[in-house]
Design an enzyme around this catalytic site. Structure first.
Site, PDB file in Angstrom:
ATOM      1  N   THR A  70      87.224  43.154  16.209  1.00 38.40           N
ATOM      2  CA  THR A  70      88.408  43.373  15.377  1.00 38.40           C
ATOM      3  C   THR A  70      88.231  42.634  14.060  1.00 38.40           C
ATOM      4  OG1 THR A  70      89.765  43.462  17.368  1.00 38.40           O
ATOM      5  CG2 THR A  70      90.929  43.216  15.296  1.00 38.40           C
ATOM      6  N   GLN A  71      87.625  43.286  13.084  1.00 38.60           N
ATOM      7  CA  GLN A  71      87.461  42.680  11.779  1.00 38.60           C
ATOM      8  C   GLN A  71      88.563  43.112  10.817  1.00 38.60           C
ATOM      9  OE1 GLN A  71      85.425  40.356  11.431  1.00 38.60           O
ATOM     10  NE2 GLN A  71      84.106  40.630  13.207  1.00 38.60           N
TER      11      GLN A  71
END
Length: 289
Positions: free
Chosen positions: A66-67
């Site tokens: 999850t960037q």
């Protein structure tokens, strides 16, 4: 058949189960791979497939880090009072800047002595909840009458968040942990997305750090009654909803006492938008539009 190992591996930390740690477990996974095919991702889904450090498998697998958080919640507030602890947050989860999901419960009961609230990415919080459910199931299976208290859950979550941060794969959440210690004392702490953490008599996560905590500092008293604590919390929620564009006027308050965990039904606080300067906010701004 060897059962799947839970995600919080006691040897190398929570949320990670690489190959080579347990030969017997690796053999069981190899048999499953022969039957079902190799794993297609590098992360463990709810079924518990092993985390892999195989470079070739990582190249073929889709990115699961999850960037860029998409569905997010904003402020979470925590406040101690004489006999317990309060948690509060709204029920909105935004899709970017769109107020998309308006009935999301951002407070979760962990056990009878602990509850948590979150800010940040909703899917990452779901993963955290899966880890905590594994701990709760483990407590139940031990059947010794003991459950982890709020301080133990707090320490566990600091290791989870810091572990993932060290792998450049952080869980995009800030968490507020509230509850009771084993000796009956109240506990309140917050954990950041990179493992930063602290305990206090009142804490906030998200934008509420800038808005709600000054109110808590002004009105907090160690011997407050529940009614007084709820009034202070409602004042803080009012201040937040008037200033945070990603918060909606629909809240839940969670109470943790020696009698257990109680999460209220959603409610609204009265708001007022008829202030004079709201009508023409750019009147004295030369560059406004």
């Amino acid at each position: 058949m060897i059962p799947r190992r839970v995600a919080h591996n006691p040897i190398i930390g929570p949320g990670v189960v690489p190959r080579g740690v347990d030969a017997e477990y690796d053999a069981a996974c190899a048999r499953d791979d022969a039957r079902d095919g190799p794993a297609t991702t590098t992360h463990a889904p709810a079924s518990g497939r092993a985390f892999t450090l195989d470079g070739k498998a990582r190249e073929k697998a889709p990115t699961t880090r999850t960037q860029t958080p998409y569905v997010t919640g904003t402020s979470a507030l925590g406040l101690k009072y004489g006999d317990g602890v309060l948690l509060a947050c709204d029920t909105l989860a935004c899709y970017g800047s769109t107020k998309r999901y308006k009935n999301v419960e951002r407070v979760k009961k962990v056990n009878e002595r602990c509850a948590i609230a979150f800010t940040g990415e909703l899917s990452d919080f779901t993963y955290v909840c899966n880890l905590l459910e594994e701990l709760t199931t483990e407590d139940f299976c031990e059947d010794d009458g003991m459950t982890r208290d709020a301080e133990e859950i707090y320490q566990y979550l600091t290791r989870v968040m810091y572990n993932r941060r060290n792998k450049f794969d952080p869980l995009w959440n800030s968490l507020v942990v509230a509850g009771l210690k084993t000796n009956g004392e109240t506990f309140l702490g917050t954990v950041g997305m990179i493992g930063t953490h602290y305990e206090d008599d009142h804490v906030c996560a998200g934008f509420g750090n800038h808005i709600a905590r000054p109110i808590f500092r002004e009105f907090y008293k160690a011997d407050m009654t529940e009614e007084q604590a709820v009034e202070v919390m409602r004042s803080a929620l009012y201040a937040c909803v008037m200033r945070d564009k990603q918060m909606m006027n629909k809240f839940q308050i969670c109470k943790v006492t020696k009698d257990g965990v109680t999460i209220s039904e959603p409610f609204a606080v009265p708001t007022e938008w008829g202030y004079e300067k709201f009508y023409n906010p750019t009147k004295f701004s030369e560059t406004g539009w």
